[in-house]
Scaffold this motif. Sequence first.
Motif, PDB file in Angstrom:
ATOM      1  N   ASP A 220     -29.681 -54.800   4.060  1.00 16.79           N
ATOM      2  CA  ASP A 220     -28.864 -54.526   5.242  1.00 16.79           C
ATOM      3  C   ASP A 220     -28.299 -53.115   5.199  1.00 16.79           C
ATOM      4  O   ASP A 220     -28.232 -52.416   6.211  1.00 16.79           O
ATOM      5  CB  ASP A 220     -27.716 -55.531   5.344  1.00 16.79           C
ATOM      6  CG  ASP A 220     -28.212 -56.931   5.647  1.00 16.79           C
ATOM      7  OD1 ASP A 220     -29.321 -57.060   6.196  1.00 16.79           O
ATOM      8  OD2 ASP A 220     -27.493 -57.895   5.332  1.00 16.79           O
ATOM      9  N   ASP A 221     -27.887 -52.694   4.003  1.00 19.51           N
ATOM     10  CA  ASP A 221     -27.312 -51.363   3.859  1.00 19.51           C
ATOM     11  C   ASP A 221     -28.354 -50.287   4.136  1.00 19.51           C
ATOM     12  O   ASP A 221     -28.069 -49.256   4.750  1.00 19.51           O
ATOM     13  CB  ASP A 221     -26.736 -51.200   2.447  1.00 19.51           C
ATOM     14  CG  ASP A 221     -25.870 -49.965   2.307  1.00 19.51           C
ATOM     15  OD1 ASP A 221     -24.992 -49.773   3.167  1.00 19.51           O
ATOM     16  OD2 ASP A 221     -26.060 -49.199   1.346  1.00 19.51           O
ATOM     17  N   LYS A 222     -29.583 -50.529   3.697  1.00 18.43           N
ATOM     18  CA  LYS A 222     -30.662 -49.572   3.954  1.00 18.43           C
ATOM     19  C   LYS A 222     -30.932 -49.460   5.452  1.00 18.43           C
ATOM     20  O   LYS A 222     -31.106 -48.356   5.996  1.00 18.43           O
ATOM     21  CB  LYS A 222     -31.933 -50.004   3.224  1.00 18.43           C
ATOM     22  CG  LYS A 222     -33.105 -49.055   3.407  1.00 18.43           C
ATOM     23  CD  LYS A 222     -34.329 -49.529   2.636  1.00 18.43           C
ATOM     24  CE  LYS A 222     -35.504 -48.584   2.838  1.00 18.43           C
ATOM     25  NZ  LYS A 222     -36.710 -49.054   2.094  1.00 18.43           N
ATOM     26  N   THR A 223     -30.949 -50.605   6.148  1.00 21.02           N
ATOM     27  CA  THR A 223     -31.152 -50.607   7.598  1.00 21.02           C
ATOM     28  C   THR A 223     -30.021 -49.872   8.296  1.00 21.02           C
ATOM     29  O   THR A 223     -30.251 -49.102   9.246  1.00 21.02           O
ATOM     30  CB  THR A 223     -31.222 -52.057   8.127  1.00 21.02           C
ATOM     31  OG1 THR A 223     -32.301 -52.733   7.469  1.00 21.02           O
ATOM     32  CG2 THR A 223     -31.439 -52.080   9.626  1.00 21.02           C
ATOM     33  N   LEU A 224     -28.796 -50.091   7.831  1.00 16.47           N
ATOM     34  CA  LEU A 224     -27.638 -49.421   8.411  1.00 16.47           C
ATOM     35  C   LEU A 224     -27.724 -47.917   8.229  1.00 16.47           C
ATOM     36  O   LEU A 224     -27.425 -47.141   9.151  1.00 16.47           O
ATOM     37  CB  LEU A 224     -26.360 -49.964   7.759  1.00 16.47           C
ATOM     38  CG  LEU A 224     -25.030 -49.353   8.207  1.00 16.47           C
ATOM     39  CD1 LEU A 224     -24.854 -49.529   9.712  1.00 16.47           C
ATOM     40  CD2 LEU A 224     -23.876 -50.012   7.454  1.00 16.47           C
ATOM     41  N   LEU A 229     -25.770 -43.517  13.504  1.00 20.68           N
ATOM     42  CA  LEU A 229     -25.517 -42.080  13.575  1.00 20.68           C
ATOM     43  C   LEU A 229     -24.291 -41.724  12.741  1.00 20.68           C
ATOM     44  O   LEU A 229     -24.247 -40.685  12.103  1.00 20.68           O
ATOM     45  CB  LEU A 229     -25.318 -41.654  15.033  1.00 20.68           C
ATOM     46  CG  LEU A 229     -26.531 -41.808  15.952  1.00 20.68           C
ATOM     47  CD1 LEU A 229     -26.165 -41.425  17.387  1.00 20.68           C
ATOM     48  CD2 LEU A 229     -27.697 -40.964  15.453  1.00 20.68           C
ATOM     49  N   ASP A 230     -23.282 -42.572  12.791  1.00 15.41           N
ATOM     50  CA  ASP A 230     -22.074 -42.402  11.996  1.00 15.41           C
ATOM     51  C   ASP A 230     -21.817 -43.727  11.284  1.00 15.41           C
ATOM     52  O   ASP A 230     -21.302 -44.672  11.879  1.00 15.41           O
ATOM     53  CB  ASP A 230     -20.887 -42.036  12.901  1.00 15.41           C
ATOM     54  CG  ASP A 230     -19.631 -41.676  12.107  1.00 15.41           C
ATOM     55  OD1 ASP A 230     -19.451 -42.242  11.007  1.00 15.41           O
ATOM     56  OD2 ASP A 230     -18.830 -40.855  12.581  1.00 15.41           O
ATOM     57  N   LYS A 231     -22.176 -43.794  10.021  1.00 18.46           N
ATOM     58  CA  LYS A 231     -22.087 -45.052   9.278  1.00 18.46           C
ATOM     59  C   LYS A 231     -20.648 -45.544   9.190  1.00 18.46           C
ATOM     60  O   LYS A 231     -20.388 -46.752   9.247  1.00 18.46           O
ATOM     61  CB  LYS A 231     -22.679 -44.871   7.880  1.00 18.46           C
ATOM     62  CG  LYS A 231     -22.785 -46.178   7.108  1.00 18.46           C
ATOM     63  CD  LYS A 231     -23.451 -45.969   5.752  1.00 18.46           C
ATOM     64  CE  LYS A 231     -23.549 -47.274   4.970  1.00 18.46           C
ATOM     65  NZ  LYS A 231     -24.181 -47.091   3.653  1.00 18.46           N
ATOM     66  N   TYR A 232     -19.704 -44.614   9.067  1.00 15.90           N
ATOM     67  CA  TYR A 232     -18.292 -45.005   8.990  1.00 15.90           C
ATOM     68  C   TYR A 232     -17.866 -45.727  10.265  1.00 15.90           C
ATOM     69  O   TYR A 232     -17.282 -46.816  10.210  1.00 15.90           O
ATOM     70  CB  TYR A 232     -17.414 -43.778   8.762  1.00 15.90           C
ATOM     71  CG  TYR A 232     -15.937 -44.064   8.912  1.00 15.90           C
ATOM     72  CD1 TYR A 232     -15.211 -44.593   7.847  1.00 15.90           C
ATOM     73  CD2 TYR A 232     -15.272 -43.827  10.121  1.00 15.90           C
ATOM     74  CE1 TYR A 232     -13.855 -44.881   7.985  1.00 15.90           C
ATOM     75  CE2 TYR A 232     -13.927 -44.111  10.261  1.00 15.90           C
ATOM     76  CZ  TYR A 232     -13.218 -44.635   9.201  1.00 15.90           C
ATOM     77  OH  TYR A 232     -11.882 -44.928   9.340  1.00 15.90           O
ATOM     78  N   GLU A 233     -18.160 -45.135  11.424  1.00 13.80           N
ATOM     79  CA  GLU A 233     -17.762 -45.736  12.698  1.00 13.80           C
ATOM     80  C   GLU A 233     -18.469 -47.072  12.917  1.00 13.80           C
ATOM     81  O   GLU A 233     -17.853 -48.040  13.378  1.00 13.80           O
ATOM     82  CB  GLU A 233     -18.061 -44.790  13.859  1.00 13.80           C
ATOM     83  CG  GLU A 233     -17.114 -43.620  13.959  1.00 13.80           C
ATOM     84  CD  GLU A 233     -17.329 -42.834  15.240  1.00 13.80           C
ATOM     85  OE1 GLU A 233     -18.208 -43.233  16.045  1.00 13.80           O
ATOM     86  OE2 GLU A 233     -16.619 -41.824  15.447  1.00 13.80           O
ATOM     87  N   PHE A 234     -19.749 -47.121  12.599  1.00 17.75           N
ATOM     88  CA  PHE A 234     -20.504 -48.353  12.792  1.00 17.75           C
ATOM     89  C   PHE A 234     -19.927 -49.475  11.936  1.00 17.75           C
ATOM     90  O   PHE A 234     -19.735 -50.605  12.403  1.00 17.75           O
ATOM     91  CB  PHE A 234     -21.979 -48.130  12.443  1.00 17.75           C
ATOM     92  CG  PHE A 234     -22.862 -49.304  12.757  1.00 17.75           C
ATOM     93  CD1 PHE A 234     -23.525 -49.391  13.973  1.00 17.75           C
ATOM     94  CD2 PHE A 234     -23.027 -50.341  11.841  1.00 17.75           C
ATOM     95  CE1 PHE A 234     -24.340 -50.477  14.273  1.00 17.75           C
ATOM     96  CE2 PHE A 234     -23.834 -51.434  12.123  1.00 17.75           C
ATOM     97  CZ  PHE A 234     -24.495 -51.496  13.351  1.00 17.75           C
ATOM     98  N   THR A 235     -19.643 -49.162  10.664  1.00 19.61           N
ATOM     99  CA  THR A 235     -19.089 -50.164   9.755  1.00 19.61           C
ATOM    100  C   THR A 235     -17.720 -50.623  10.226  1.00 19.61           C
ATOM    101  O   THR A 235     -17.420 -51.824  10.218  1.00 19.61           O
ATOM    102  CB  THR A 235     -18.986 -49.586   8.329  1.00 19.61           C
ATOM    103  OG1 THR A 235     -20.286 -49.159   7.891  1.00 19.61           O
ATOM    104  CG2 THR A 235     -18.437 -50.607   7.357  1.00 19.61           C
ATOM    105  N   ARG A 236     -16.889 -49.682  10.632  1.00 19.61           N
ATOM    106  CA  ARG A 236     -15.539 -50.019  11.117  1.00 19.61           C
ATOM    107  C   ARG A 236     -15.596 -50.935  12.333  1.00 19.61           C
ATOM    108  O   ARG A 236     -14.950 -51.979  12.376  1.00 19.61           O
ATOM    109  CB  ARG A 236     -14.783 -48.742  11.467  1.00 19.61           C
ATOM    110  CG  ARG A 236     -13.383 -48.969  12.060  1.00 19.61           C
ATOM    111  CD  ARG A 236     -12.863 -47.704  12.711  1.00 19.61           C
ATOM    112  NE  ARG A 236     -13.695 -47.323  13.842  1.00 19.61           N
ATOM    113  CZ  ARG A 236     -13.671 -46.114  14.420  1.00 19.61           C
ATOM    114  NH1 ARG A 236     -12.868 -45.168  13.942  1.00 19.61           N
ATOM    115  NH2 ARG A 236     -14.448 -45.850  15.440  1.00 19.61           N
TER     116      ARG A 236
END
Length: 254
Positions: A220-224, A229-236
């Motif tokens: 999942d982390d690899k797909t993310l 585009l912005d992993k921080y924003e997507f995760t949040r």
Amino acid sequence: MINTIRFKVTACLVLGLFLTGCASTKTNNQNGPYDPLEPMNRAVFNFNEMVYDNVFDPVARGYKKVTPDPIELVVGNFFSNLNDVVVITNSVLQLNYKSALASSTRLLINTTFGIFGLIDIASDISAASDINLNKRNEDFGQTLGHYGVASGPYIVLPFLGPSSARDTFGIAVDGFFMDPVTQGVTGVFMKDVAYLNTTALRLPVAAARTINARAQFLDDDKTLEEAALDKYEFTRDAYLQRRTSLVNNSSEAK
């Protein structure tokens, strides 16, 4: 000692942030994620990413490489079974007796007939019948949300990742009082079994659970990494949306 330090750190975060964020969170969430600590959160997020990339992920990949899939499955089942203690306790605190009964039945069946939770017989029963003994997801952060406590500001915790002021407090309560693996203040579930209530046993078990959880997240982390585009924003955003669904008892989130 480790538990004491972690408790103090958690308490400081909560006392400083929980009270300042709760009153205004609901209004801010209408206009977007409430993330007043974003500069600090991004710094912690980048630190976590460095630790994951250089420490946790190599260990998790090594674990997956040497561990047959059936063994991974039973290890995951074992830790999921232990987590049902947390689920049951918080279901009762939320007065959700239907969930508490289902999770208690699940724990009983999997612990006995499933050989201490290594085999998830309860889920097989659910798949083959109309009896819903599927895994629930309840924690003390959700319990607080159930009683109207707002999430407060978004927080990224060192090593632990996405959270909020409310959920940080929930992690502390679950970890120290409810989770059979980590609870070390009261010894509620294992106080009468001395050899189980020791750091020498709990620490490697907790480490094994962390490695197993990280191993399940690698794909999942690899797909993310590839999609966001912005992993921080997507995760949040994903974290906050999921927590809202869990607090509201949305069926798809359970």
